[in-house]
Design a protein around this motif. Structure first.
Motif, mmCIF file in Angstrom:
data_model
loop_
_atom_site.group_PDB
_atom_site.id
_atom_site.type_symbol
_atom_site.label_atom_id
_atom_site.label_comp_id
_atom_site.label_asym_id
_atom_site.label_seq_id
_atom_site.Cartn_x
_atom_site.Cartn_y
_atom_site.Cartn_z
ATOM 1 N N ALA A 1 0.871 -1.147 -0.103
ATOM 2 C CA ALA A 1 0.107 0.141 -0.015
ATOM 3 C C ALA A 1 0.807 1.226 0.083
ATOM 4 O O ALA A 1 0.331 2.246 -0.117
ATOM 5 C CB ALA A 1 -0.874 0.008 1.149
ATOM 6 N N GLY A 2 2.072 1.108 0.347
ATOM 7 C CA GLY A 2 3.201 2.336 0.596
ATOM 8 C C GLY A 2 3.191 3.142 -0.602
ATOM 9 O O GLY A 2 2.738 4.410 -0.558
ATOM 10 N N PRO A 3 3.451 2.762 -1.915
ATOM 11 C CA PRO A 3 3.649 3.378 -2.974
ATOM 12 C C PRO A 3 2.324 4.026 -3.424
ATOM 13 O O PRO A 3 2.547 5.035 -4.144
ATOM 14 C CB PRO A 3 4.175 2.301 -4.197
ATOM 15 N N ALA A 4 1.124 3.360 -3.290
ATOM 16 C CA ALA A 4 -0.107 3.899 -3.963
ATOM 17 C C ALA A 4 -0.688 5.028 -2.780
ATOM 18 O O ALA A 4 -1.649 5.545 -3.015
ATOM 19 C CB ALA A 4 -1.049 2.748 -4.000
ATOM 20 N N THR B 1 -13.989 4.633 -13.352
ATOM 21 C CA THR B 1 -14.780 4.174 -14.726
ATOM 22 C C THR B 1 -14.994 2.713 -14.240
ATOM 23 O O THR B 1 -14.487 1.858 -13.730
ATOM 24 C CB THR B 1 -13.615 3.870 -15.618
ATOM 25 N N ASP B 2 -16.521 2.647 -14.402
ATOM 26 C CA ASP B 2 -17.094 1.404 -14.093
ATOM 27 C C ASP B 2 -17.317 0.914 -12.868
ATOM 28 O O ASP B 2 -17.185 -0.351 -12.335
ATOM 29 C CB ASP B 2 -16.812 0.146 -15.112
ATOM 30 N N GLY B 3 -17.074 1.905 -11.894
ATOM 31 C CA GLY B 3 -16.833 1.585 -10.465
ATOM 32 C C GLY B 3 -15.586 1.285 -9.880
ATOM 33 O O GLY B 3 -15.452 1.000 -8.615
ATOM 34 N N ALA B 4 -14.577 1.227 -10.798
ATOM 35 C CA ALA B 4 -13.325 0.757 -10.404
ATOM 36 C C ALA B 4 -12.441 1.906 -10.040
ATOM 37 O O ALA B 4 -12.706 3.099 -10.790
ATOM 38 C CB ALA B 4 -12.453 0.075 -11.704
ATOM 39 N N GLU B 5 -11.882 2.014 -8.815
ATOM 40 C CA GLU B 5 -10.963 2.898 -8.524
ATOM 41 C C GLU B 5 -9.660 3.321 -9.109
ATOM 42 O O GLU B 5 -8.926 2.116 -9.561
ATOM 43 C CB GLU B 5 -10.501 2.570 -6.989
ATOM 44 N N PRO B 6 -9.383 4.165 -9.893
ATOM 45 C CA PRO B 6 -8.048 4.505 -10.791
ATOM 46 C C PRO B 6 -6.816 4.447 -9.857
ATOM 47 O O PRO B 6 -6.991 4.472 -8.657
ATOM 48 C CB PRO B 6 -8.649 5.923 -11.437
ATOM 49 N N GLU B 7 -5.900 4.178 -10.527
ATOM 50 C CA GLU B 7 -4.538 4.239 -9.968
ATOM 51 C C GLU B 7 -4.102 5.566 -9.728
ATOM 52 O O GLU B 7 -3.318 6.009 -8.565
ATOM 53 C CB GLU B 7 -3.410 3.572 -10.862
ATOM 54 N N GLU B 8 -4.415 6.668 -10.436
ATOM 55 C CA GLU B 8 -3.975 8.070 -10.241
ATOM 56 C C GLU B 8 -5.276 9.078 -9.986
ATOM 57 O O GLU B 8 -5.407 9.570 -10.908
ATOM 58 C CB GLU B 8 -3.100 8.345 -11.194
ATOM 59 N N PRO B 9 -6.194 8.779 -8.999
ATOM 60 C CA PRO B 9 -7.303 9.547 -9.008
ATOM 61 C C PRO B 9 -7.245 10.951 -8.888
ATOM 62 O O PRO B 9 -6.293 11.608 -8.273
ATOM 63 C CB PRO B 9 -7.846 8.952 -7.642
ATOM 64 N N ALA B 10 -7.758 11.964 -9.743
ATOM 65 C CA ALA B 10 -8.014 13.225 -9.520
ATOM 66 C C ALA B 10 -8.686 13.634 -8.174
ATOM 67 O O ALA B 10 -9.451 13.166 -7.771
ATOM 68 C CB ALA B 10 -8.654 13.937 -10.703
ATOM 69 N N PRO B 11 -8.112 14.629 -7.478
ATOM 70 C CA PRO B 11 -8.836 15.165 -6.415
ATOM 71 C C PRO B 11 -10.373 15.593 -6.764
ATOM 72 O O PRO B 11 -10.557 16.050 -7.724
ATOM 73 C CB PRO B 11 -8.116 16.325 -5.870
ATOM 74 N N VAL B 12 -11.417 15.233 -5.787
ATOM 75 C CA VAL B 12 -12.514 15.359 -6.083
ATOM 76 C C VAL B 12 -13.217 16.002 -4.823
ATOM 77 O O VAL B 12 -13.228 15.468 -3.668
ATOM 78 C CB VAL B 12 -13.219 13.885 -6.347
#
Length: 247
Positions: free
Chosen positions: A28-31, A147-158
């Motif tokens: 989990a560290g790198p992400a 997308t399609d309920g999947a969490e992206p690897e590099e999510p934008a701040p929301v």
């Protein structure tokens, strides 16, 4: 013997649990590093709202030098002012957002700053696509949406907003940035694949080259003109020579 067996079993279970926890944390560290946004008044059509942005450091060899943000629809660059930032950092508006930049922060130090927005738009969510630049050249792009309920690897701040207060009304949008505030070379994602990805601006050096470069078409036209003039001159010389001989 039963007591020793129980103790050994307990120690083995504890060791296995610790090992599993270590493995989970290592994965989990790198992400963990990402960009976040919060608001003091997270409500649609709220006025003079202060937004706090935090970009977590993830480079081991450089510190933050700039953070580029693409503003969501409904917030104009002219509606944004800098409220707080690291020492020496300033805000520069662009065609579709802004850049906060300054002297490089120390390695491992998060980039935190605040902006004040004239008024939030009447919507449920605001997405602030962010591009971070480090002093060692590393660039992180937090621009992806689920997308399609999947969490992206590099999510934008929301930023999630509450419904507007009764009687709240939108104001006239502020002025947008002029053409001189075009994004820089690392202003937007290099892998633009959809309309949700901000367009990449030309680097200043390329813009200057494009403004002063004659280009291949100009050279071709000049060469063609020279060839025509040469042909005309040769024809005139031949006609002159024949006339002289006849006389």
């Amino acid at each position: 013997m039963p007591v020793q067996h129980t103790a050994r079993t307990t120690l083995r279970a504890a060791a296995a649990g610790a090992g599993a926890l270590t493995a989970v944390l290592a994965l989990a560290g790198p992400a963990a590093a990402h960009a976040e946004v919060e608001a003091d008044t997270p409500q649609a059509l709220a006025e003079n709202v202060t937004l706090t942005f935090v970009s977590e450091a993830e480079s081991d060899s450089g510190g933050f030098t700039r953070v580029r943000v693409v503003l969501p629809e409904g917030i104009a660059p002219g509606d944004v002012t800098l409220a707080d930032a690291p020492e020496g950092w300033t805000l520069t508006a662009s065609a579709d957002g802004y850049t906060v930049a300054g002297p490089a922060l120390k390695t491992g130090v998060d980039a935190a700053y605040k902006i004040k927005v004239r008024q939030l738009p009447d919507t449920a969510q605001l997405v602030f696509k962010t591009v971070e630049t480090y002093s060692d050249g590393k660039i992180s792009r937090w621009i992806e949406l689920p997308t399609d309920g999947a969490e992206p690897e590099e999510p934008a701040p929301v930023l999630t907003l509450k419904p507007a207060a009764p009687g709240a009304a939108p104001h006239t949008p502020g002025p947008s940035a002029g053409p001189d505030s075009a994004p820089g070379p690392d202003s937007a994602p290099a892998t633009a694949t959809s309309q949700d990805t901000p367009a990449t601006g030309n680097p200043p050096a390329q813009e200057q080259a494009a403004a002063h470069d004659d280009g291949p078409s100009t050279v071709l036209v000049a060469g063609s003109a020279a060839a025509v003039l040469t042909a005309l001159g040769g024809g005139w010389w031949l006609a002159r020579r024949r006339t002289t001989r006849t006389d």
